[in-house]
Design an enzyme around this catalytic site. Structure first.
Site, PDB file in Angstrom:
ATOM      1  N   GLY A  55       0.839  -1.209   0.000  1.00  0.00           N
ATOM      2  CA  GLY A  55       0.000   0.000   0.000  1.00  0.00           C
ATOM      3  C   GLY A  55       0.866   1.248   0.000  1.00  0.00           C
ATOM      4  O   GLY A  55       0.622   2.189   0.758  1.00  0.00           O
ATOM      5  N   GLY A  95      -0.754   7.904   1.259  1.00  0.00           N
ATOM      6  CA  GLY A  95      -0.749   8.043   2.712  1.00  0.00           C
ATOM      7  C   GLY A  95       0.559   7.631   3.381  1.00  0.00           C
ATOM      8  O   GLY A  95       1.658   7.981   2.921  1.00  0.00           O
ATOM      9  N   GLY A 118       2.116   4.744   3.675  1.00  0.00           N
ATOM     10  CA  GLY A 118       3.026   3.894   2.909  1.00  0.00           C
ATOM     11  C   GLY A 118       3.862   4.715   1.948  1.00  0.00           C
ATOM     12  O   GLY A 118       5.080   4.538   1.841  1.00  0.00           O
ATOM     13  N   SER A 175      -3.267  -0.093  14.680  1.00  0.00           N
ATOM     14  CA  SER A 175      -3.928   1.172  15.021  1.00  0.00           C
ATOM     15  C   SER A 175      -4.325   1.099  16.487  1.00  0.00           C
ATOM     16  O   SER A 175      -4.605   0.006  17.001  1.00  0.00           O
ATOM     17  CB  SER A 175      -5.178   1.345  14.162  1.00  0.00           C
ATOM     18  N   TYR A 218     -12.978  -3.487  11.635  1.00  0.00           N
ATOM     19  CA  TYR A 218     -11.666  -2.820  11.513  1.00  0.00           C
ATOM     20  C   TYR A 218     -10.853  -3.029  12.798  1.00  0.00           C
ATOM     21  O   TYR A 218      -9.668  -3.364  12.747  1.00  0.00           O
ATOM     22  CB  TYR A 218     -11.844  -1.333  11.230  1.00  0.00           C
TER      23      TYR A 218
END
Ligand SMILES: NC(=O)c1ccc[n+]([C@@H]2O[C@H](COP(=O)([O-])OP(=O)(O)OC[C@H]3O[C@@H](n4cnc5c(N)ncnc54)[C@H](OP(=O)(O)O)[C@@H]3O)[C@@H](O)[C@H]2O)c1
Length: 285
Positions: free
Chosen positions: A8, A12, A14, A133, A161
């Site tokens: 990814g 953002g 990455g 996260s 998530y």
């Protein structure tokens, strides 16, 4: 020899991490699901750092077939770093072609398979980072519903998530344990970037909602530049070469993750199921 693969990496966190590593002279592989976005990211990095050694790799973490094809195409390539960063928000619903819940597969299961398949290609002191996260522990908390609920829920669960990011932590701790037991010097840590302004959930939060989050959970607000600096350092800083099995916060260093995340029985349940789901048998198949 110093190559870092980032999933990814076209957007953002990455992307920002890739451009820092490339500017510092590290060869970087941008592993992305969309060819055009990957090429655009590569061009942007080369514009800034014309001597950068950057390549792209087709990888869709939601497809086990794509993960295996990506690893096949890396045959013979040695990696000194692997950043499992690709992720989608809970606003995405659906099942993957392999029949898994989409967020679980994209954020966790694809990275589990990618990491295990790449282990033989990692240098002896390689560093793995799994981007998690602090939402692995959402306001109100979560309990462990069992792996089947994560992989094949009977109906949409908005906590998916949080579960996927808890799975990133379970994976980190279970893999660190195994690598240590084998006497390996490869490290694996988890990274919490905090809430950042990226493409992650672009049009879903109004300014009022963001202000409300800042008011209620000021410690959860991150900053893209700080997080990318810290994540790049996790690949490069000599002083971090031996740390493994840690949860690293973007500006607080090593921190404690939720109590639930240290439950070894759950970690092992997820590990065993993930081997089954991906058709893997051992660490170094
Ligand atoms: N932003 C936040 O507030 C926040 C907070 C805590 C943790 N995180 C974590 O930080 C990581 C990076 O997110 P971000 O904020 O930088 O979001 P982002 O800008 O949306 O970047 C996510 C990256 O993941 C890629 N991706 C999504 N699904 C993929 C798939 N199936 N296969 C391969 N790549 C895929 C995206 O590719 P496309 O461009 O093709 O979609 C994009 O390159 C995620 O793991 C996220 O969970 C973010």
């Amino acid at each position: 020899m110093n190559t870092v693969l980032i999933t990814g990496a076209n957007s953002g966190l990455g992307f920002e991490t890739a451009r820092r590593l490339a500017a510092a002279g590290r060869p970087v592989i941008l592993a992305c699901r969309n060819h055009d976005r990957a090429e655009a990211a590569l061009e942007k990095i080369l514009d800034e750092s014309p001597n950068a050694q950057v390549t792209t790799l087709a990888l869709d973490t939601s497809s086990l077939k794509s993960v295996r094809a990506a690893v096949d195409s890396l045959s013979g390539v040695k990696l000194a770093g692997l950043i499992n960063n690709a992720g989608i928000s809970p606003l995405h619903d659906g099942k993957t072609p392999d029949g898994f819940e989409l967020v679980f597969a994209t954020n966790y299961l694809g990275h589990f398979l990618l990491t295990l398949l790449l282990l033989p290609q990692l240098t002896p002191t390689a560093r793995i980072v799994n981007v998690t996260s602090d939402m692995h522990n959402p306001p109100g908390g979560i309990t462990w519903p069992g792996v089947e609920h994560l992989a094949h829920p009977s109906k949409v669960d908005r906590r998916k998530y949080a579960y996927s990011k808890l799975a990133n932590l379970y994976f980190t701790y279970a893999l660190a344990r195994r690598l240590k037991a084998q006497g390996s010097k490869i490290t694996v840590n988890a990274f919490n970037p905090g809430m950042m302004q990226t493409n992650f959930a672009p049009a879903t939060r109004t300014k009022e909602e963001v202000d409300e989050i800042k008011r209620r959970m000021p410690d959860r607000i991150g900053d893209l530049d700080t997080s990318a600096d810290t994540l790049a350092e996790m690949m490069t800083k000599p002083s971090l070469s031996k740390r493994s099995g840690a949860y690293v916060d973007r500006d607080r260093g090593v921190a404690r993750s939720s109590e639930l995340s240290y439950d070894e029985r759950n970690q092992e349940e997820l590990w065993e199921a993930s081997l089954r789901f991906t058709g893997m048998e051992t660490l170094d198949e």
